[in-house]
Design a protein around this motif. Structure first.
Motif, PDB file in Angstrom:
ATOM      1  N   ARG A   1       6.547  15.545  -4.542  1.00  0.00           N
ATOM      2  CA  ARG A   1       6.466  16.812  -3.806  1.00  0.00           C
ATOM      3  C   ARG A   1       7.415  16.856  -2.616  1.00  0.00           C
ATOM      4  O   ARG A   1       7.046  17.304  -1.536  1.00  0.00           O
ATOM      5  CB  ARG A   1       5.031  17.089  -3.375  1.00  0.00           C
ATOM      6  CG  ARG A   1       4.321  15.913  -2.758  1.00  0.00           C
ATOM      7  CD  ARG A   1       2.835  16.191  -2.733  1.00  0.00           C
ATOM      8  NE  ARG A   1       2.094  15.125  -2.104  1.00  0.00           N
ATOM      9  CZ  ARG A   1       0.786  15.093  -2.035  1.00  0.00           C
ATOM     10  NH1 ARG A   1       0.069  16.056  -2.572  1.00  0.00           N
ATOM     11  NH2 ARG A   1       0.150  14.111  -1.444  1.00  0.00           N
TER      12      ARG A   1
ATOM     13  N   PHE B   1      19.172  21.308   2.569  1.00  0.00           N
ATOM     14  CA  PHE B   1      19.547  22.119   1.413  1.00  0.00           C
ATOM     15  C   PHE B   1      19.114  23.572   1.599  1.00  0.00           C
ATOM     16  O   PHE B   1      18.475  24.166   0.744  1.00  0.00           O
ATOM     17  CB  PHE B   1      18.981  21.502   0.127  1.00  0.00           C
ATOM     18  CG  PHE B   1      19.587  20.152  -0.152  1.00  0.00           C
ATOM     19  CD1 PHE B   1      20.862  20.059  -0.687  1.00  0.00           C
ATOM     20  CD2 PHE B   1      18.904  18.985   0.156  1.00  0.00           C
ATOM     21  CE1 PHE B   1      21.447  18.818  -0.913  1.00  0.00           C
ATOM     22  CE2 PHE B   1      19.476  17.742  -0.062  1.00  0.00           C
ATOM     23  CZ  PHE B   1      20.753  17.656  -0.597  1.00  0.00           C
TER      24      PHE B   1
ATOM     25  N   GLU C   1      -1.690   2.916  -5.256  1.00  0.00           N
ATOM     26  CA  GLU C   1      -1.243   4.291  -5.022  1.00  0.00           C
ATOM     27  C   GLU C   1      -2.432   5.209  -5.213  1.00  0.00           C
ATOM     28  O   GLU C   1      -3.101   5.163  -6.242  1.00  0.00           O
ATOM     29  CB  GLU C   1      -0.114   4.640  -6.009  1.00  0.00           C
ATOM     30  CG  GLU C   1       0.281   6.101  -6.048  1.00  0.00           C
ATOM     31  CD  GLU C   1       0.662   6.686  -4.682  1.00  0.00           C
ATOM     32  OE1 GLU C   1       1.494   6.098  -3.980  1.00  0.00           O
ATOM     33  OE2 GLU C   1       0.085   7.747  -4.323  1.00  0.00           O
TER      34      GLU C   1
ATOM     35  N   ALA D   1       2.906   3.676  -3.299  1.00  0.00           N
ATOM     36  CA  ALA D   1       3.993   3.526  -4.286  1.00  0.00           C
ATOM     37  C   ALA D   1       4.952   4.710  -4.213  1.00  0.00           C
ATOM     38  O   ALA D   1       5.160   5.443  -5.172  1.00  0.00           O
ATOM     39  CB  ALA D   1       3.416   3.372  -5.691  1.00  0.00           C
TER      40      ALA D   1
ATOM     41  N   ILE E   1       0.868  -1.189   0.000  1.00  0.00           N
ATOM     42  CA  ILE E   1       0.000   0.000   0.000  1.00  0.00           C
ATOM     43  C   ILE E   1       0.897   1.229   0.000  1.00  0.00           C
ATOM     44  O   ILE E   1       1.595   1.510   0.980  1.00  0.00           O
ATOM     45  CB  ILE E   1      -0.937   0.006   1.216  1.00  0.00           C
ATOM     46  CG1 ILE E   1      -1.698  -1.312   1.267  1.00  0.00           C
ATOM     47  CG2 ILE E   1      -1.912   1.180   1.138  1.00  0.00           C
ATOM     48  CD1 ILE E   1      -2.669  -1.419   2.408  1.00  0.00           C
TER      49      ILE E   1
ATOM     50  N   GLY F   1       9.793   3.718  -0.488  1.00  0.00           N
ATOM     51  CA  GLY F   1       9.897   2.415   0.159  1.00  0.00           C
ATOM     52  C   GLY F   1       9.075   1.354  -0.537  1.00  0.00           C
ATOM     53  O   GLY F   1       9.550   0.229  -0.769  1.00  0.00           O
TER      54      GLY F   1
ATOM     55  N   ARG G   1       5.225  16.702  10.285  1.00  0.00           N
ATOM     56  CA  ARG G   1       4.540  15.746   9.421  1.00  0.00           C
ATOM     57  C   ARG G   1       4.044  14.586  10.272  1.00  0.00           C
ATOM     58  O   ARG G   1       4.633  14.274  11.304  1.00  0.00           O
ATOM     59  CB  ARG G   1       5.504  15.239   8.325  1.00  0.00           C
ATOM     60  CG  ARG G   1       5.890  16.343   7.349  1.00  0.00           C
ATOM     61  CD  ARG G   1       6.895  15.872   6.309  1.00  0.00           C
ATOM     62  NE  ARG G   1       6.420  14.807   5.447  1.00  0.00           N
ATOM     63  CZ  ARG G   1       5.648  14.971   4.371  1.00  0.00           C
ATOM     64  NH1 ARG G   1       5.251  16.182   4.016  1.00  0.00           N
ATOM     65  NH2 ARG G   1       5.279  13.943   3.644  1.00  0.00           N
TER      66      ARG G   1
ATOM     67  N   ARG H   1      -6.997   4.380  -3.489  1.00  0.00           N
ATOM     68  CA  ARG H   1      -6.633   4.330  -2.073  1.00  0.00           C
ATOM     69  C   ARG H   1      -6.827   2.911  -1.547  1.00  0.00           C
ATOM     70  O   ARG H   1      -7.886   2.305  -1.730  1.00  0.00           O
ATOM     71  CB  ARG H   1      -7.531   5.312  -1.325  1.00  0.00           C
ATOM     72  CG  ARG H   1      -7.215   5.470   0.130  1.00  0.00           C
ATOM     73  CD  ARG H   1      -8.048   6.591   0.733  1.00  0.00           C
ATOM     74  NE  ARG H   1      -8.004   6.526   2.169  1.00  0.00           N
ATOM     75  CZ  ARG H   1      -6.976   6.925   2.899  1.00  0.00           C
ATOM     76  NH1 ARG H   1      -5.905   7.417   2.312  1.00  0.00           N
ATOM     77  NH2 ARG H   1      -7.000   6.825   4.214  1.00  0.00           N
TER      78      ARG H   1
ATOM     79  N   THR I   1      14.400   9.513   2.201  1.00  0.00           N
ATOM     80  CA  THR I   1      14.206   8.590   1.084  1.00  0.00           C
ATOM     81  C   THR I   1      15.170   7.396   1.084  1.00  0.00           C
ATOM     82  O   THR I   1      14.723   6.247   0.979  1.00  0.00           O
ATOM     83  CB  THR I   1      14.294   9.376  -0.240  1.00  0.00           C
ATOM     84  OG1 THR I   1      13.091  10.114  -0.359  1.00  0.00           O
ATOM     85  CG2 THR I   1      14.459   8.473  -1.436  1.00  0.00           C
ATOM     86  N   PRO I   2      16.476   7.630   1.200  1.00  0.00           N
ATOM     87  CA  PRO I   2      17.370   6.467   1.139  1.00  0.00           C
ATOM     88  C   PRO I   2      17.112   5.480   2.277  1.00  0.00           C
ATOM     89  O   PRO I   2      17.371   4.283   2.122  1.00  0.00           O
ATOM     90  CB  PRO I   2      18.771   7.083   1.266  1.00  0.00           C
ATOM     91  CG  PRO I   2      18.599   8.503   0.862  1.00  0.00           C
ATOM     92  CD  PRO I   2      17.222   8.896   1.303  1.00  0.00           C
TER      93      PRO I   2
ATOM     94  N   CYS J   1       8.922  11.888  -2.279  1.00  0.00           N
ATOM     95  CA  CYS J   1      10.261  12.307  -2.724  1.00  0.00           C
ATOM     96  C   CYS J   1      10.234  12.816  -4.161  1.00  0.00           C
ATOM     97  O   CYS J   1      10.734  13.894  -4.464  1.00  0.00           O
ATOM     98  CB  CYS J   1      11.217  11.124  -2.595  1.00  0.00           C
ATOM     99  SG  CYS J   1      12.845  11.488  -3.230  1.00  0.00           S
TER     100      CYS J   1
ATOM    101  N   GLY K   1       9.487   2.930   5.777  1.00  0.00           N
ATOM    102  CA  GLY K   1       9.477   4.341   5.388  1.00  0.00           C
ATOM    103  C   GLY K   1       8.868   5.248   6.442  1.00  0.00           C
ATOM    104  O   GLY K   1       8.748   4.897   7.623  1.00  0.00           O
TER     105      GLY K   1
ATOM    106  N   GLY L   1       5.715   8.835  -5.085  1.00  0.00           N
ATOM    107  CA  GLY L   1       5.580   9.237  -3.689  1.00  0.00           C
ATOM    108  C   GLY L   1       6.104  10.632  -3.409  1.00  0.00           C
ATOM    109  O   GLY L   1       6.372  11.421  -4.316  1.00  0.00           O
TER     110      GLY L   1
ATOM    111  N   ARG M   1       0.151   9.847  -6.753  1.00  0.00           N
ATOM    112  CA  ARG M   1       0.981   9.664  -7.935  1.00  0.00           C
ATOM    113  C   ARG M   1       2.137   8.725  -7.603  1.00  0.00           C
ATOM    114  O   ARG M   1       2.787   8.863  -6.554  1.00  0.00           O
ATOM    115  CB  ARG M   1       1.530  11.016  -8.419  1.00  0.00           C
ATOM    116  CG  ARG M   1       0.441  11.973  -8.881  1.00  0.00           C
ATOM    117  CD  ARG M   1       1.041  13.234  -9.456  1.00  0.00           C
ATOM    118  NE  ARG M   1       1.668  12.994 -10.750  1.00  0.00           N
ATOM    119  CZ  ARG M   1       2.379  13.906 -11.401  1.00  0.00           C
ATOM    120  NH1 ARG M   1       2.562  15.114 -10.877  1.00  0.00           N
ATOM    121  NH2 ARG M   1       2.918  13.623 -12.564  1.00  0.00           N
TER     122      ARG M   1
ATOM    123  N   TYR N   1      13.956  21.225   8.739  1.00  0.00           N
ATOM    124  CA  TYR N   1      14.684  21.298   7.470  1.00  0.00           C
ATOM    125  C   TYR N   1      13.813  21.788   6.315  1.00  0.00           C
ATOM    126  O   TYR N   1      14.277  22.549   5.462  1.00  0.00           O
ATOM    127  CB  TYR N   1      15.400  19.976   7.166  1.00  0.00           C
ATOM    128  CG  TYR N   1      14.565  18.889   6.522  1.00  0.00           C
ATOM    129  CD1 TYR N   1      14.565  18.719   5.148  1.00  0.00           C
ATOM    130  CD2 TYR N   1      13.800  18.018   7.294  1.00  0.00           C
ATOM    131  CE1 TYR N   1      13.811  17.707   4.552  1.00  0.00           C
ATOM    132  CE2 TYR N   1      13.059  17.010   6.711  1.00  0.00           C
ATOM    133  CZ  TYR N   1      13.066  16.858   5.338  1.00  0.00           C
ATOM    134  OH  TYR N   1      12.319  15.868   4.760  1.00  0.00           O
TER     135      TYR N   1
ATOM    136  N   CYS O   1      11.912  15.698  -2.104  1.00  0.00           N
ATOM    137  CA  CYS O   1      13.339  15.863  -2.434  1.00  0.00           C
ATOM    138  C   CYS O   1      13.604  16.423  -3.826  1.00  0.00           C
ATOM    139  O   CYS O   1      14.349  17.394  -3.987  1.00  0.00           O
ATOM    140  CB  CYS O   1      14.064  14.522  -2.374  1.00  0.00           C
ATOM    141  SG  CYS O   1      13.396  13.284  -1.270  1.00  0.00           S
TER     142      CYS O   1
END
Ligand code: FAD
Length: 462
Positions: free
Chosen positions: A45, A344, A34, A12, A10, A15, A264, A113, A312-313, A42, A303, A40, A37, A177, A47
């Protein structure tokens, strides 16, 4: 009993996509759903579009510095519409790439969903699927606190789609951040930015000395830092700008756009987790063990929805380890130690290993090396921006346990040094490494004298 799938995922995002592709590669029959979109946070909307906006905004500094290097630039203008639309084109391209990656791995994508009906049944858009195992990879979403007038505010989700032209003034609420990154973006693109934070400095949780360096650099770069300020209510006439932000201490200031970046939350509500026996932690994230297994025997989570290290990583590592362990006969746990990360903002902050405060708390005697200097590029242009670097060494073992940098390209540099820290490199090995001259990075291998005094502002550590 024969299930429709061996694994149903569940979400996309980073992760979920990695886990489903690897599991399918190990021979599992995999479905994924998903509801927004594929790609995900990263890719869509987070990274990626964020970093592209950072690149876009940084040209402002280049134009400012260019005349000292002999360039005549003439009047410089910027089109937000061009930047925004080109960034979205790249997001669309990546979205397509992710869909194709799933297809080529043999993963069946179901848009909609997903919701658990029981431990082995998932419903997506009215269709139900049975599955042996389930992976919850639903990520997180921004949350705006319910202050009166909060409906006038946007979050990072909307910041990528603002109408052209950008507002003259933007107030960003938050000191984490995402807040400081967007403050740098909008500042570079010519907006007057107010950064409103509850505490005395930005970036809680990072090395205290680095926080101070970043905080002062943001102020020097033209961002108005409204520290120790809490918003009590937001007022607007007919819901339109200007917005009046009233603070809890009775102050008021005006802005044309309010963006909240105060936190978040995990996407765990309304997807049937309780019915399936999946317990949440106090913050509402899925509680998992070190193998990413939830309290339901056949359900895992990876995730941001597990709120471990929300990057993300890390989501990708957790998804990959899950798939290898459960479907690949290669059991391995995600390793959350020495995860490098970057902010950043402008100038950038990047870090790997322990902060000085963490090292002081958890290790014995330390040797701390710092360097602060004006980067060579700015000696000619006169830009008042300094680079700060810090190495934290455990005295007993000579191991480098923390590396921190504030300055241009910090993330690129720290990524390389993260290999050394992960491999357990000692300070003697750093010293034995020949520098590349002239670079900022060579400072990391030429730091000879440990600091005698404790870090300034250490007393302010929270
Ligand atoms: P996500 O990528 O969020 O994927 C979850 C997916 O699940 C989403 O596509 C969502 O639509 C979908 N979903 C949710 N509920 C359902 C449901 N019920 N049914 C179907 N689908 C569902 N990380 C970095 O490492 N570097 C950065 O520079 C960075 N910058 C960031 C900037 C911003 C503005 C933000 C918000 C985040 C940033 N991150 C960054 C964090 C990074 O984006 C996340 O850590 C990462 O995306 C987490 O991956 P995930 O797979 O857990 O969740």
């Amino acid at each position: 009993m024969a299930y429709d799938y061996d694994l149903f995922v569940i979400g996309a995002g980073s992760g979920g996509v990695r886990a489903s592709r690897i599991a399918a590669g190990h021979g599992a029959r995999v479905g994924i759903c998903e509801d927004y979109r594929v790609g995900g946070t990263c890719v869509i909307r987070g990274c990626v579009p964020k970093k592209l906006l950072v690149y876009g905004s940084k040209f402002a500094h280049e134009f400012e510095d260019a005349p000292a290097y002999g360039w005549s630039t003439g009047p410089v203008t910027h089109s937000w519409a061009t930047l925004r639309d080109n960034v979205q084109k790249e997001v669309d391209r990546l979205n397509g790439t992710y869909v194709r990656l799933l297809e080529s791995a043999g993963v069946r994508l179901q848009m909609g969903r997903g919701r658990l009906l029981d431990r082995h049944t998932v419903e997506v858009g009215g269709e139900t699927f049975t599955t042996d195992k389930i992976l919850v990879a639903t990520g997180g979403r921004p949350e705006i606190p319910p202050v009166p007038g909060h409906q006038f505010a946007i979050t990072s989700n909307e910041a990528f789609h603002l109408p052209d032209p950008l507002p003259r003034r933007i107030a960003i609420i938050g000191g984490g951040y995402i807040a400081v990154e967007f403050a740098g973006i909008f500042n570079g693109l010519g907006c007057e930015v107010d950064l409103v934070l509850r505490r005395d400095r930005v970036l809680r949780g990072f090395d205290e000395e680095c926080r101070t360096v970043v905080h002062e650099a943001l102020a020097q770069g033209g961002i108005r830092m409204r520290t120790e300020t809490q918003i009590a209510r937001i007022e607007a006439t007919e819901g339109k700008p200007p917005f009046r932000l009233h603070t809890q201490s009775g102050g008021m200031f005006e802005t044309d756009l309010v963006m909240y970046a105060t936190g978040r939350v995990a996407n765990t509500a309304g997807i049937g987790l309780e019915k399936a026996g999946v317990q949440l932690d106090k913050a509402g994230a899925v509680a998992v063990d070190e193998w990413s297994r939830s309290t339901a025997e056949n359900i895992w989570a990876v995730g941001d929805v597990t709120d471990r290290i929300n990057l993300t990583p890390v989501a990708i590592m957790e998804g990959h380890c899950f798939a290898d362990s459960v479907f690949g006969k290669k059991p391995r746990k995600p390793d959350h130690r020495n995860v490098p990360s970057a902010v950043f903002c402008q100038p950038e902050l990047a870090t790997v290993g322990l902060t000085e405060e963490e090292a002081t708390r958890t290790l014995g005697e330390l040797r701390v090396f710092t360097a602060a200097f004006r980067p060579m590029k700015y000696t000619v242009s006169g830009r008042q921006q300094r680079t700060f670097m810090k190495l934290i060494v455990e005295a007993a073992t000579d191991k480098v346990v923390g590396v921190h940098m504030v300055g241009d390209d910090a993330a690129e540099l720290i990524q390389g040094l993260a290999v050394a820290v992960k491999a357990g490199a000692t300070k003697a090995q750093f010293d034995a490494t020949v520098g590349i001259h002239p670079t900022a990075g060579e400072e990391f291998v030429t730091m000879r004298s440990a600091r005698a005094e404790p870090a300034p502002r250490q007393a302010a550590a929270e």
